[in-house]
Design a protein around this motif. Structure first.
Motif, PDB file in Angstrom:
ATOM      1  N   ARG A 331      -7.359   6.063 -12.121  1.00  0.00           N
ATOM      2  CA  ARG A 331      -6.693   7.373 -11.745  1.00  0.00           C
ATOM      3  C   ARG A 331      -6.545   7.435 -10.195  1.00  0.00           C
ATOM      4  O   ARG A 331      -5.687   8.405 -10.137  1.00  0.00           O
ATOM      5  CB  ARG A 331      -7.613   8.542 -12.286  1.00  0.00           C
ATOM      6  N   LEU A 332      -7.254   6.601  -9.448  1.00  0.00           N
ATOM      7  CA  LEU A 332      -6.923   6.519  -8.055  1.00  0.00           C
ATOM      8  C   LEU A 332      -5.871   5.440  -7.801  1.00  0.00           C
ATOM      9  O   LEU A 332      -5.886   4.743  -6.811  1.00  0.00           O
ATOM     10  CB  LEU A 332      -8.126   6.660  -7.385  1.00  0.00           C
ATOM     11  N   ALA A 333      -5.052   4.803  -8.663  1.00  0.00           N
ATOM     12  CA  ALA A 333      -4.238   3.784  -8.276  1.00  0.00           C
ATOM     13  C   ALA A 333      -3.440   3.817  -7.500  1.00  0.00           C
ATOM     14  O   ALA A 333      -3.133   2.833  -6.750  1.00  0.00           O
ATOM     15  CB  ALA A 333      -3.793   3.202  -9.667  1.00  0.00           C
ATOM     16  N   HIS A 334      -2.924   4.990  -6.981  1.00  0.00           N
ATOM     17  CA  HIS A 334      -2.236   5.117  -5.802  1.00  0.00           C
ATOM     18  C   HIS A 334      -3.126   4.907  -4.374  1.00  0.00           C
ATOM     19  O   HIS A 334      -2.522   4.607  -3.245  1.00  0.00           O
ATOM     20  CB  HIS A 334      -1.470   6.509  -5.366  1.00  0.00           C
ATOM     21  N   VAL A 335      -4.244   4.886  -4.432  1.00  0.00           N
ATOM     22  CA  VAL A 335      -5.085   4.331  -3.330  1.00  0.00           C
ATOM     23  C   VAL A 335      -5.879   3.165  -3.410  1.00  0.00           C
ATOM     24  O   VAL A 335      -5.854   2.312  -2.448  1.00  0.00           O
ATOM     25  CB  VAL A 335      -6.177   5.407  -3.308  1.00  0.00           C
ATOM     26  N   PHE A 336      -6.368   2.782  -4.668  1.00  0.00           N
ATOM     27  CA  PHE A 336      -6.966   1.408  -4.820  1.00  0.00           C
ATOM     28  C   PHE A 336      -6.368   0.518  -5.748  1.00  0.00           C
ATOM     29  O   PHE A 336      -6.091   1.226  -6.619  1.00  0.00           O
ATOM     30  CB  PHE A 336      -8.537   2.074  -5.475  1.00  0.00           C
ATOM     31  N   SER A 337      -6.601  -0.553  -5.216  1.00  0.00           N
ATOM     32  CA  SER A 337      -6.577  -1.767  -6.481  1.00  0.00           C
ATOM     33  C   SER A 337      -7.917  -2.580  -6.587  1.00  0.00           C
ATOM     34  O   SER A 337      -8.578  -2.622  -5.577  1.00  0.00           O
ATOM     35  CB  SER A 337      -5.538  -2.877  -6.114  1.00  0.00           C
ATOM     36  N   TYR A 338      -8.177  -3.068  -7.686  1.00  0.00           N
ATOM     37  CA  TYR A 338      -9.407  -3.571  -7.985  1.00  0.00           C
ATOM     38  C   TYR A 338      -9.607  -4.777  -9.058  1.00  0.00           C
ATOM     39  O   TYR A 338      -8.454  -4.825  -9.639  1.00  0.00           O
ATOM     40  CB  TYR A 338     -10.525  -2.797  -8.155  1.00  0.00           C
ATOM     41  N   THR A 339     -10.448  -5.669  -8.727  1.00  0.00           N
ATOM     42  CA  THR A 339     -10.899  -6.705  -9.928  1.00  0.00           C
ATOM     43  C   THR A 339     -11.916  -6.151 -10.793  1.00  0.00           C
ATOM     44  O   THR A 339     -12.967  -5.725 -10.163  1.00  0.00           O
ATOM     45  CB  THR A 339     -11.095  -7.882  -9.262  1.00  0.00           C
ATOM     46  N   LYS A 340     -11.876  -6.002 -11.863  1.00  0.00           N
ATOM     47  CA  LYS A 340     -12.812  -5.563 -12.887  1.00  0.00           C
ATOM     48  C   LYS A 340     -14.211  -6.395 -12.714  1.00  0.00           C
ATOM     49  O   LYS A 340     -14.026  -7.862 -12.947  1.00  0.00           O
ATOM     50  CB  LYS A 340     -12.459  -5.447 -14.090  1.00  0.00           C
TER      51      LYS A 340
END
Length: 410
Positions: A331-340
């Motif tokens: 939901r915060l994809a505009h702030v964060f990217s990540y690897t599960k």
């Protein structure tokens, strides 16, 4: 109250002028410093320190109540390497779960005050002033400080973030110099949650044997795997045995963080030297904690013991919390990217913007009242990331992300 990173993360040079350079060049882990800052802010919720919300299971507590009533030895020093029955049970557990190559448990194992003391003893034994120790980055922050305390020189090889944080094997080979004494690996990785594939582990093992250096292995989260991810332990490689110092813990597997009991598995010559350090700093691991660890192992058979059932429930719960946290990060994809993450209970999102990770984490702390850990604490490749733990209860995880949602919208 608003607080700044400077208030805890930096020291006054005038105050430390009479202290040893050895201690001045290390810092308290940001994992510990952020809660100190939070105590000054007040009203904070935590995505920070890696403590599972589970208590120590009843089968361990009940065993200790019985020991307290019947065992006079429980309040006294144990022999320095540890309670012999615990060493034997641990060897059997490691042979079964990791195919560990152990010939004589009483000379190849000692029981430490948590995995941290074992790691610190390993660094103290093998690292001299100016020796280089290679680490991937990001990596567990305390490994870095332990190298510095031993007056060694950390050399970092960035992990491959674009490839699920895999090891850069060629980078490790290029980083080795005549001054290299060891490689340090944490698997699964704190802070990224990466689990290294068998091919990478075998490549590192081959490099260590070829270059005749040590490998210090931290497997605190080795049991905590998701998505049927396979786990390969270096303890199973016979030709690596004389080069390998493995440090483990009961803290995460059996929710015993406060009991402070862990171990070192290493060649007998390393154990003998490690026991000198152990004697100088601790004498022995807490005897009551050693009996608690013994109770944990006696209840665990790798199939259907009370310990096995507890660990299975722990993994299922944490996998559910991982899904929750990843969904909230989406939901915060505009702030964060990540690897599960594939293991452990951390995720290591990258954020947009130019702020240093310390400033970013402290701003979240002050304005959202949420504790996170700045990624820069985990080595150079950790910058522009924060570490988030999903070890906490779901209510606290949701409250934390509700606050982050409001903060980033504002």
């Amino acid at each position: 109250m608003t607080t700044s990173a400077r208030s805890v993360f930096e020291e006054n040079a005038e105050e430390t002028v009479r202290f040893s350079q050895r201690v001045k060049q290390i810092t308290m882990s940001a994992i510990k410093q952020m809660p100190i800052l939070a105590s000054k802010v007040g009203g904070c919720v935590s995505l920070g320190q890696g403590i599972p919300s589970f208590g120590t299971p009843d089968f361990i507590r009940d065993a200790i109540i019985k020991e307290l009533s019947e065992n006079d030895a429980i309040g006294k020093y144990s022999i320095q390497p540890g309670v012999p029955a615990l060493i034997q049970a641990l060897a059997e557990d490691l042979r079964r779960s990791k195919k560990a190559q152990i010939d004589d448990p009483q000379s190849e194992l000692f029981i430490s005050c948590g995995g941290m003391e074992a790691l610190a003893a390993a660094m103290t034994v093998i690292v001299e002033r100016g020796d280089e120790v290679i680490l991937p980055t990001p990596t567990y922050s305390s490994h870095i400080e332990q190298i510095l305390f031993a007056e060694g020189v950390p050399r970092f090889v960035p992990a491959l973030e674009h490839d699920n944080w895999r090891l850069d094997i060629d980078g490790f080979r290029k980083a080795i110099t005549p001054k290299t004494k060891a490689i340090v690996l944490c698997n699964p990785v704190n802070p990224t949650g990466a689990v290294f594939p068998e091919s990478d582990m075998r490549a590192i093992a081959q490099l260590v044997v070829e270059k005749d250096i040590y490998l210090i292995l931290d497997e605190a989260y080795d049991f905590l795997l998701y998505d049927e991810t396979p786990y390969f332990s270096l303890l199973s490689i016979p030709e690596l045995k004389k080069h390998l110092i493995s440090c483990g813990s009961f803290s995460k597997r059996f929710c015993m963080t406060g009991w402070r009991v862990g171990y070192m598995l290493a060649p007998p010559a390393v154990i003998r030297q490690g026991l000198k350090v152990h004697d100088a700093f601790a004498i022995c691991a807490p005897t009551i904690s050693q009996y608690a660890a013994l109770a944990a192992l006696r209840a665990t058979n790798g199939k259907d013991g009370q310990g096995d059932r507890f660990v299975a429930k722990l993994i299922a719960t944490l996998q559910s919390r991982r899904e929750l946290v990843c969904e909230r990060l989406d939901r915060l994809a505009h702030v964060f990217s990540y690897t599960k993450p594939k293991g452990g209970y951390y995720v290591f999102p990258k954020y947009e913007g130019e702020d240093a990770s310390v400033d970013f984490a402290v701003r979240i702390l002050n304005e959202a009242r949420v504790i996170t850990i700045p990624g820069g604490a985990f080595g150079p490749a950790g910058e522009h990331h924060i570490r988030i733990s999903f070890g906490g209860a779901e209510a606290e995880l949701n409250e934390s992300f509700d606050r982050l949602d409001r903060f980033f919208k504002a």
